[in-house]
Design a protein around this motif. Structure first.
Motif, PDB file in Angstrom:
ATOM      1  N   ASN A   1      -2.735   7.936  -9.269  1.00 58.25           N
ATOM      2  CA  ASN A   1      -2.447   9.357  -9.085  1.00 58.25           C
ATOM      3  C   ASN A   1      -3.242   9.829  -7.875  1.00 58.25           C
ATOM      4  O   ASN A   1      -4.434  10.116  -7.970  1.00 58.25           O
ATOM      5  CB  ASN A   1      -2.846  10.145 -10.333  1.00 58.25           C
ATOM      6  CG  ASN A   1      -2.636  11.640 -10.161  1.00 58.25           C
ATOM      7  OD1 ASN A   1      -1.956  12.076  -9.244  1.00 58.25           O
ATOM      8  ND2 ASN A   1      -3.241  12.427 -11.033  1.00 58.25           N
ATOM      9  N   ILE A   2      -2.586   9.903  -6.728  1.00 59.04           N
ATOM     10  CA  ILE A   2      -3.295  10.190  -5.482  1.00 59.04           C
ATOM     11  C   ILE A   2      -3.536  11.682  -5.280  1.00 59.04           C
ATOM     12  O   ILE A   2      -4.191  12.076  -4.312  1.00 59.04           O
ATOM     13  CB  ILE A   2      -2.545   9.617  -4.264  1.00 59.04           C
ATOM     14  CG1 ILE A   2      -1.207  10.334  -4.049  1.00 59.04           C
ATOM     15  CG2 ILE A   2      -2.339   8.127  -4.428  1.00 59.04           C
ATOM     16  CD1 ILE A   2      -0.494   9.920  -2.775  1.00 59.04           C
TER      17      ILE A   2
ATOM     18  N   ASN B   1      -5.272  12.615   1.172  1.00 57.65           N
ATOM     19  CA  ASN B   1      -5.435  11.668   0.068  1.00 57.65           C
ATOM     20  C   ASN B   1      -4.538  10.449   0.255  1.00 57.65           C
ATOM     21  O   ASN B   1      -4.941   9.312  -0.016  1.00 57.65           O
ATOM     22  CB  ASN B   1      -5.096  12.344  -1.260  1.00 57.65           C
ATOM     23  CG  ASN B   1      -6.252  13.133  -1.827  1.00 57.65           C
ATOM     24  OD1 ASN B   1      -7.313  13.237  -1.220  1.00 57.65           O
ATOM     25  ND2 ASN B   1      -6.050  13.708  -3.004  1.00 57.65           N
TER      26      ASN B   1
ATOM     27  N   ASN C   1       1.931  11.868  -7.403  1.00 59.62           N
ATOM     28  CA  ASN C   1       1.130  13.049  -7.106  1.00 59.62           C
ATOM     29  C   ASN C   1       1.011  13.989  -8.306  1.00 59.62           C
ATOM     30  O   ASN C   1       0.660  15.154  -8.142  1.00 59.62           O
ATOM     31  CB  ASN C   1       1.712  13.807  -5.897  1.00 59.62           C
ATOM     32  CG  ASN C   1       3.205  14.089  -6.036  1.00 59.62           C
ATOM     33  OD1 ASN C   1       3.799  13.894  -7.092  1.00 59.62           O
ATOM     34  ND2 ASN C   1       3.817  14.537  -4.952  1.00 59.62           N
TER      35      ASN C   1
ATOM     36  N   MET D   1      -8.918   9.921  -7.379  1.00 52.18           N
ATOM     37  CA  MET D   1      -7.580   9.328  -7.459  1.00 52.18           C
ATOM     38  C   MET D   1      -7.579   8.243  -8.532  1.00 52.18           C
ATOM     39  O   MET D   1      -7.633   7.054  -8.220  1.00 52.18           O
ATOM     40  CB  MET D   1      -7.168   8.779  -6.086  1.00 52.18           C
ATOM     41  CG  MET D   1      -6.857   9.884  -5.084  1.00 52.18           C
ATOM     42  SD  MET D   1      -6.472   9.293  -3.418  1.00 52.18           S
ATOM     43  CE  MET D   1      -8.127   9.193  -2.712  1.00 52.18           C
TER      44      MET D   1
ATOM     45  N   ILE E   1      -6.306   6.638   0.388  1.00 53.83           N
ATOM     46  CA  ILE E   1      -6.173   5.554  -0.588  1.00 53.83           C
ATOM     47  C   ILE E   1      -5.423   4.363  -0.015  1.00 53.83           C
ATOM     48  O   ILE E   1      -5.750   3.201  -0.307  1.00 53.83           O
ATOM     49  CB  ILE E   1      -5.505   6.072  -1.885  1.00 53.83           C
ATOM     50  CG1 ILE E   1      -5.766   5.092  -3.034  1.00 53.83           C
ATOM     51  CG2 ILE E   1      -4.022   6.310  -1.684  1.00 53.83           C
ATOM     52  CD1 ILE E   1      -7.217   4.987  -3.434  1.00 53.83           C
TER      53      ILE E   1
ATOM     54  N   TYR F   1     -13.106   5.909  -5.586  1.00 57.93           N
ATOM     55  CA  TYR F   1     -12.006   6.868  -5.727  1.00 57.93           C
ATOM     56  C   TYR F   1     -11.191   6.674  -7.004  1.00 57.93           C
ATOM     57  O   TYR F   1     -10.725   7.647  -7.592  1.00 57.93           O
ATOM     58  CB  TYR F   1     -11.077   6.793  -4.516  1.00 57.93           C
ATOM     59  CG  TYR F   1     -11.668   7.399  -3.273  1.00 57.93           C
ATOM     60  CD1 TYR F   1     -11.941   8.766  -3.209  1.00 57.93           C
ATOM     61  CD2 TYR F   1     -11.971   6.618  -2.164  1.00 57.93           C
ATOM     62  CE1 TYR F   1     -12.496   9.327  -2.065  1.00 57.93           C
ATOM     63  CE2 TYR F   1     -12.524   7.173  -1.023  1.00 57.93           C
ATOM     64  CZ  TYR F   1     -12.787   8.532  -0.978  1.00 57.93           C
ATOM     65  OH  TYR F   1     -13.353   9.084   0.143  1.00 57.93           O
ATOM     66  N   THR F   2     -10.982   5.430  -7.424  1.00 61.39           N
ATOM     67  CA  THR F   2     -10.090   5.180  -8.551  1.00 61.39           C
ATOM     68  C   THR F   2     -10.815   5.075  -9.878  1.00 61.39           C
ATOM     69  O   THR F   2     -10.178   5.178 -10.930  1.00 61.39           O
ATOM     70  CB  THR F   2      -9.294   3.881  -8.344  1.00 61.39           C
ATOM     71  OG1 THR F   2     -10.183   2.750  -8.433  1.00 61.39           O
ATOM     72  CG2 THR F   2      -8.596   3.887  -6.993  1.00 61.39           C
TER      73      THR F   2
END
Length: 481
Positions: free
Chosen positions: A274-275, A281, A203, A257, A285, A187-188
């Motif tokens: 930054n989710i 989301n 966000n 994210m 995370i 995800y990151t």
């Protein structure tokens, strides 16, 4: 007889057993992918996580302390499996030393029966690139991730005691941790090892630009070592020239994210994630970040102001949440209160005063404390008549889509949490987020808001272990934080 180990010796033993098991698994897999024989049952029996067991059999009354972790709720045998013990050494020592020194607990380390899924020892390797083997073939001979073995029963209070009477030592066992470590990479876009113990969640990508600029200044001043960005890009003092442009051009957009990690000495670094938008989301995370046992996560994002007296750019310090996100209702029912944590609230308020330079009545006008509504519908305005009564009953002062979820996840997973939002529009009072007004707001407000969040983190660092509030622990909590 149970072997007596010091905390340092116990972690050394965990490292040895884990490295032996992971090395054996990698070697057997490489042999098989190269056309060799699959592992024998005897070989496969070695592909297991190490386990640490802690026995507490007091001969005197339990010591009294105000610490919120590293303590026993009752006598017994506690155990958990462990992955990546070298990385988690500092955390493990923080938990084990008080248990051994204050409570006289006896430590033991041994191989467990929990197998290591083969993908978890192949970081950075395409396990299907040799031999033409399919996942189905590999699953016949090697341990694979099984969802039936991954869960949050301990954290959620649904864990049923084993027939052996062994109690959980930690919230997450090894296979749950490994599952999340790989999800974090996915995800990151960054190595999970780069995640720092102090986390800001936002966000809007505009916060990323400000964070990168600030981080470059910290590196240039010698207060930080490096900045890690999505895609493996790393900026150090020696490579700072043009670093901001390289980060902007990095493949951050490939990741759902993206995360940015400023590393300092002594586990004092900070991560910004930054989710994106929405409670899904936010839960996703934080489910994964929690296995790293961060010291704190703070939400710094935008919200809609619900009061006439608020102005665009004002701050909202969440003291309570009206949870309309619905994503955690089965795990943390909405009627369960999510308490504000005094140390975090104080740090955020003091940081706001320090960064804005405001005090007294001026600060009270700019910074308002109250209830934040977290809604799972971005277009809640289209059904305002259904929402208005709850808004009024809750005395809410702002609405967003992530804060209540992040706070509830911190409560659920025992990670200190806090929320400082910035009013970007006032939907109930005719000040909606139109492009021109929004751009003007972003240009003036984002930089200051980020600095408030960063200043709050520095204040929380100075508070030390006191931020790990006892409000987050249940009466039968596992000993580990």
């Amino acid at each position: 007889m149970t072997e007596r180990l010091t905390p340092d010796a116990a972690i050394d033993r965990l490292e040895t057993l884990y490295n032996e098991a992971a090395t054996a698994l990698r070697a057997a897999l490489a042999r098989y992918l190269d056309g060799g024989a699959p592992p024998t049952p005897q070989e496969r029996a070695r592909f297991v996580y190490p386990e640490i067991a802690v026995t507490y059999a007091p001969e005197r009354a339990a010591p009294r302390n105000r610490r919120a972790y590293a303590k026993f709720s009752r006598p017994g045998l506690y155990a958990t499996t462990v992955t990546q013990p070298g990385f988690f050494r500092r955390y493990l020592l923080d938990q084990l030393r008080p248990l051994a020194e204050e409570y006289g607990a006896v430590l033991d380390v041994r191989p467990s029966t929990q197998e290591i899924p083969y993908p978890y020892v192949l970081e950075g390797v395409d396990e299907f690139s040799a031999g033409g083997r399919t996942p189905a073939e590999l699953a016949r001979h090697f341990p694979v991730p099984l969802l039936s073995l991954v869960g949050d029963e301990v954290a959620d209070g649904t864990f049923e005691a084993l027939a052996t009477g062994v109690l959980p030592l930690a919230l997450f066992d090894a296979v749950r941790v490994d599952y999340s470590l790989r999800r974090l990479v996915h995800y990151t876009g960054t190595d999970w090892r780069a995640v720092q113990p102090w986390i800001l969640l936002t966000n809007y990508h505009r916060y990323v630009d400000q964070f990168v600029g600030w981080a470059m200044g910290e590196i240039g001043a010698g207060r930080a070592e490096r900045l890690v960005a999505p895609g493996g890009l790393t900026i150090t003092r020696a490579t700072m020239e043009g670093g901001g442009a390289r980060i902007a051009a990095s493949p951050w957009h490939r990741y759902q994210m993206p995360a940015y990690h400023l590393e300092r000495q002594g586990s004092a670094g900070i991560t910004l994630v930054n989710i994106g938008v929405g409670p899904s989301n936010a839960k996703n995370i934080t489910d994964h970040l929690a296995v790293l046992r961060p010291h704190c996560w703070l939400m710094i994002g935008h919200c809609g102001g619900l009061r006439q007296a608020q102005e665009i750019g004002d701050y909202v310090l969440a003291h309570a949440y009206l949870r309309r996100d619905r994503i955690l209702d089965a795990l943390v029912p909405p009627e369960i209160p999510i308490p504000a944590l005094a140390e975090v609230q104080t740090a955020l308020q003091e940081a706001c005063a320090a960064v804005t330079g405001m005090t007294g009545e001026a600060l009270r006008h700019r910074l308002r404390t109250g209830t934040v509504v977290t809604n799972n519908d971005r277009n809640w305005e289209l059904r305002y008549t259904q929402e208005a009564r709850l808004f009024n009953l809750s005395r809410a002062i702002a609405v967003d889509m992530e804060s209540g979820t992040i706070a509830a996840q911190g409560y659920r997973l025992r990670v200190p949490y806090g929320t400082l939002l910035c009013v970007s529009d006032k939907p109930l009072h005719g000040e909606i987020k139109l492009p021109g007004a929004a751009n003007a707001f972003y240009a003036s407000a984002v930089a200051q808001h980020l600095l408030v969040g960063l200043d709050a983190v520095e204040r929380l660092k100075r508070a030390g272990g006191t931020i790990h509030s006892r409000k987050l622990r249940s009466f039968d909590e596992p000993p580990f934080r």
